[in-house]
Design a protein around this motif. Structure first.
Motif, mmCIF file in Angstrom:
data_model
loop_
_atom_site.group_PDB
_atom_site.id
_atom_site.type_symbol
_atom_site.label_atom_id
_atom_site.label_comp_id
_atom_site.label_asym_id
_atom_site.label_seq_id
_atom_site.Cartn_x
_atom_site.Cartn_y
_atom_site.Cartn_z
ATOM 1 N N ASN A 61 -13.257 17.341 4.160
ATOM 2 C CA ASN A 61 -12.893 17.940 5.443
ATOM 3 C C ASN A 61 -11.736 17.236 6.140
ATOM 4 O OD1 ASN A 61 -15.011 20.064 5.660
ATOM 5 N ND2 ASN A 61 -16.351 18.284 5.484
ATOM 6 N N GLY A 62 -11.219 16.164 5.529
ATOM 7 C CA GLY A 62 -10.034 15.503 6.046
ATOM 8 C C GLY A 62 -10.237 14.726 7.329
ATOM 9 N N VAL A 63 -11.251 13.850 7.337
ATOM 10 C CA VAL A 63 -11.512 13.005 8.499
ATOM 11 C C VAL A 63 -11.788 11.588 8.012
ATOM 12 C CG1 VAL A 63 -12.860 12.689 10.608
ATOM 13 C CG2 VAL A 63 -12.641 14.974 9.611
ATOM 14 N N VAL A 64 -11.101 10.588 8.588
ATOM 15 C CA VAL A 64 -11.346 9.195 8.227
ATOM 16 C C VAL A 64 -11.527 8.364 9.490
ATOM 17 C CG1 VAL A 64 -10.121 9.296 6.012
ATOM 18 C CG2 VAL A 64 -8.877 8.658 8.110
ATOM 19 N N ALA A 65 -12.146 7.180 9.296
ATOM 20 C CA ALA A 65 -12.396 6.313 10.437
ATOM 21 C C ALA A 65 -12.480 4.866 9.986
ATOM 22 C CB ALA A 65 -13.694 6.710 11.142
ATOM 23 N N ALA A 66 -12.181 3.965 10.929
ATOM 24 C CA ALA A 66 -12.337 2.533 10.714
ATOM 25 C C ALA A 66 -13.054 1.967 11.931
ATOM 26 C CB ALA A 66 -10.986 1.850 10.545
ATOM 27 N N ARG B 249 -7.281 -13.424 10.616
ATOM 28 C CA ARG B 249 -8.094 -12.214 10.457
ATOM 29 C C ARG B 249 -7.632 -11.453 9.217
ATOM 30 N NH1 ARG B 249 -10.071 -14.819 13.867
ATOM 31 N NH2 ARG B 249 -10.963 -14.182 15.886
ATOM 32 N N GLN B 250 -8.603 -10.996 8.417
ATOM 33 C CA GLN B 250 -8.295 -10.059 7.351
ATOM 34 C C GLN B 250 -8.515 -8.638 7.879
ATOM 35 O OE1 GLN B 250 -10.485 -12.731 6.103
ATOM 36 N NE2 GLN B 250 -12.454 -11.897 6.744
ATOM 37 N N ALA B 251 -8.116 -7.670 7.091
ATOM 38 C CA ALA B 251 -8.165 -6.281 7.574
ATOM 39 C C ALA B 251 -8.757 -5.343 6.536
ATOM 40 C CB ALA B 251 -6.763 -5.797 7.943
ATOM 41 N N GLY B 252 -9.308 -4.250 7.060
ATOM 42 C CA GLY B 252 -9.685 -3.108 6.240
ATOM 43 C C GLY B 252 -8.859 -1.920 6.686
ATOM 44 N N LEU B 253 -8.380 -1.118 5.735
ATOM 45 C CA LEU B 253 -7.560 0.044 6.057
ATOM 46 C C LEU B 253 -8.059 1.276 5.324
ATOM 47 C CD1 LEU B 253 -5.452 -2.505 6.340
ATOM 48 C CD2 LEU B 253 -3.762 -0.685 6.477
ATOM 49 N N VAL B 254 -7.974 2.418 5.998
ATOM 50 C CA VAL B 254 -8.334 3.695 5.397
ATOM 51 C C VAL B 254 -7.336 4.741 5.863
ATOM 52 C CG1 VAL B 254 -9.937 4.263 7.291
ATOM 53 C CG2 VAL B 254 -10.230 5.340 5.045
ATOM 54 N N TRP B 255 -6.988 5.686 4.984
ATOM 55 C CA TRP B 255 -6.049 6.739 5.352
ATOM 56 C C TRP B 255 -6.220 7.932 4.422
ATOM 57 C CZ3 TRP B 255 -4.915 2.362 2.707
ATOM 58 C CH2 TRP B 255 -4.232 2.472 1.512
ATOM 59 N N LEU B 256 -5.779 9.051 4.908
ATOM 60 C CA LEU B 256 -5.735 10.280 4.110
ATOM 61 C C LEU B 256 -4.348 10.375 3.498
ATOM 62 C CD1 LEU B 256 -7.377 12.664 6.712
ATOM 63 C CD2 LEU B 256 -8.393 12.086 4.497
ATOM 64 N N THR B 257 -4.264 10.533 2.183
ATOM 65 C CA THR B 257 -2.964 10.597 1.524
ATOM 66 C C THR B 257 -2.294 11.943 1.773
ATOM 67 O OG1 THR B 257 -4.018 11.347 -0.510
ATOM 68 C CG2 THR B 257 -3.635 8.972 -0.270
ATOM 69 N N GLY B 258 -0.995 11.946 1.635
ATOM 70 C CA GLY B 258 -0.212 13.166 1.808
ATOM 71 C C GLY B 258 0.152 13.398 3.255
ATOM 72 N N HIS B 259 0.977 14.378 3.471
ATOM 73 C CA HIS B 259 1.419 14.697 4.838
ATOM 74 C C HIS B 259 1.249 16.191 5.081
ATOM 75 C CE1 HIS B 259 3.201 10.823 5.961
ATOM 76 N NE2 HIS B 259 3.536 10.713 4.680
ATOM 77 N N LEU C 208 0.809 -1.224 0.000
ATOM 78 C CA LEU C 208 0.000 0.000 0.000
ATOM 79 C C LEU C 208 0.844 1.276 0.000
ATOM 80 C CD1 LEU C 208 -2.714 -1.087 2.588
ATOM 81 C CD2 LEU C 208 -2.837 -1.169 0.093
ATOM 82 N N GLY C 209 2.154 1.120 0.026
ATOM 83 C CA GLY C 209 3.028 2.282 0.038
ATOM 84 C C GLY C 209 3.039 3.012 1.365
ATOM 85 N N LEU C 210 2.805 2.264 2.443
ATOM 86 C CA LEU C 210 2.766 2.840 3.785
ATOM 87 C C LEU C 210 3.960 2.378 4.607
ATOM 88 C CD1 LEU C 210 -0.990 2.088 4.541
ATOM 89 C CD2 LEU C 210 -0.039 4.356 4.049
ATOM 90 N N VAL D 263 -10.618 7.108 14.730
ATOM 91 C CA VAL D 263 -10.886 8.275 13.889
ATOM 92 C C VAL D 263 -9.644 9.143 13.893
ATOM 93 C CG1 VAL D 263 -12.417 10.240 13.467
ATOM 94 C CG2 VAL D 263 -13.318 8.197 14.601
ATOM 95 N N THR D 264 -9.317 9.716 12.733
ATOM 96 C CA THR D 264 -8.163 10.619 12.684
ATOM 97 C C THR D 264 -8.358 11.696 11.627
ATOM 98 O OG1 THR D 264 -5.737 10.711 12.671
ATOM 99 C CG2 THR D 264 -6.770 9.375 10.955
ATOM 100 N N THR D 265 -7.635 12.797 11.826
ATOM 101 C CA THR D 265 -7.534 13.848 10.824
ATOM 102 C C THR D 265 -6.107 13.948 10.299
ATOM 103 O OG1 THR D 265 -7.096 15.507 12.541
ATOM 104 C CG2 THR D 265 -9.405 15.196 11.882
ATOM 105 N N GLN D 266 -5.248 13.031 10.743
ATOM 106 C CA GLN D 266 -3.824 13.092 10.400
ATOM 107 C C GLN D 266 -3.550 12.400 9.065
ATOM 108 O OE1 GLN D 266 -1.629 14.913 12.355
ATOM 109 N NE2 GLN D 266 -3.616 15.454 13.283
ATOM 110 N N ARG D 267 -2.961 13.113 8.152
ATOM 111 C CA ARG D 267 -2.642 12.540 6.844
ATOM 112 C C ARG D 267 -1.500 11.530 6.965
ATOM 113 N NH1 ARG D 267 -5.465 14.576 2.932
ATOM 114 N NH2 ARG D 267 -6.595 16.530 3.304
ATOM 115 N N GLY D 268 -1.620 10.447 6.194
ATOM 116 C CA GLY D 268 -0.583 9.423 6.200
ATOM 117 C C GLY D 268 -0.705 8.414 7.315
ATOM 118 N N LEU D 269 -1.672 8.604 8.204
ATOM 119 C CA LEU D 269 -1.892 7.671 9.309
ATOM 120 C C LEU D 269 -3.008 6.713 8.896
ATOM 121 C CD1 LEU D 269 -0.676 7.379 12.179
ATOM 122 C CD2 LEU D 269 -2.692 8.596 13.039
ATOM 123 N N ALA D 270 -2.670 5.432 8.768
ATOM 124 C CA ALA D 270 -3.642 4.443 8.289
ATOM 125 C C ALA D 270 -4.328 3.762 9.470
ATOM 126 C CB ALA D 270 -2.951 3.400 7.413
#
Length: 231
Positions: free
Chosen positions: A103-108, A221-231, A42-44, A78-85
């Motif tokens: 608005n730059g907010v993601v959650a899992a 266990r399998q996983a789901g991931l979400v993140w905001l690209t960029g820093h 995933l390039g992380l 939940v995070t607003t931090q870019r690059g944090l998956a």
């Protein structure tokens, strides 16, 4: 937003092969190798992937930086931090990924029967809104999970979940009472003003590309991931 399958890793039976769960009895070295491989694909940076100690609660945690180990006793991040998956682990429960890229907010979120019944997804949306997200901008992806066709439960349990998560009670392929957690979550999300919803229809109980606790008992266990690209 991505979901993994059980293929492509180094774990051996009964966790074969791309197990990402570190709490299921698998060789810790194999889990670490699988997690490193996942991040690389995933390039992380593996250090920027945040995991949870999931306990089927309705606890939501806001994270603002990389963590040293899993976030304790929570079932949504939940995070607003870019690059944090943000990562969620499942083997029949619904992995829920949410993103407001405007608005730059993601959650899992980890939405098993109990967590979904007790409002984990609604609380996640509420937390996102508190950080600036707008329901109309939130995109939701519900991942592979136990389907109503095969998730058989006692009549009383089905009625209880239906009371708290309307739209979830169903009949299985065998004609018995069952629960379709994804169907209930879609109805709940629509009621919250979140309309951009996609649900992966695959059933972990019947699809052997995925781990299934109901089908296998001891499994990965399998996983789901979400993140905001960029820093």
């Amino acid at each position: 937003m991505v979901f993994s399958t059980r293929a492509g890793g180094v774990s051996v039976s009964p966790h074969d092969s791309f197990n990402l769960g570190d709490h299921v009895g698998d060789d810790p070295a194999a889990v670490a190798a699988n997690r490193t491989r996942l991040a690389g694909v995933l390039g992380l940076d593996p250090a920027d992937v945040v995991w949870m100690e999931q306990i089927h609660s309705n606890t939501v945690t806001v994270v603002e930086a990389a963590q040293d180990g899993p976030v304790a006793a929570t079932d949504a991040l939940v995070t607003t931090q870019r690059g944090l998956a943000l990562a969620v682990l499942v083997a029949d429960c619904v992995p829920v990924l949410l993103a407001d890229h405007v608005n730059g907010v993601v959650a899992a979120a980890h939405a098993g029967r109990m967590g979904a019944r007790n409002g984990i997804v609604a609380k996640t949306v509420e937390t996102m809104i508190g950080l600036g997200a707008a329901p109309a901008n939130i995109q939701v992806l519900l991942g592979p999970a136990a389907s109503g066709r095969h998730y058989e439960v006692p009549a009383g349990m089905a009625a209880d979940v239906e009371k708290h998560l309307p739209g979830s009670r169903t009949r299985t392929a065998a004609g018995t009472w069952g629960i379709d957690v994804r169907a209930g979550l879609v109805r709940q999300l629509l009621g919250l003003g979140v309309t951009n919803i996609e649900a992966d229809p695959r059933c972990t109980i019947e699809d052997t590309d995925f781990y299934s606790y109901r089908r296998e008992g001891t499994t990965g266990r399998q996983a789901g991931l979400v993140w905001l690209t960029g820093h």
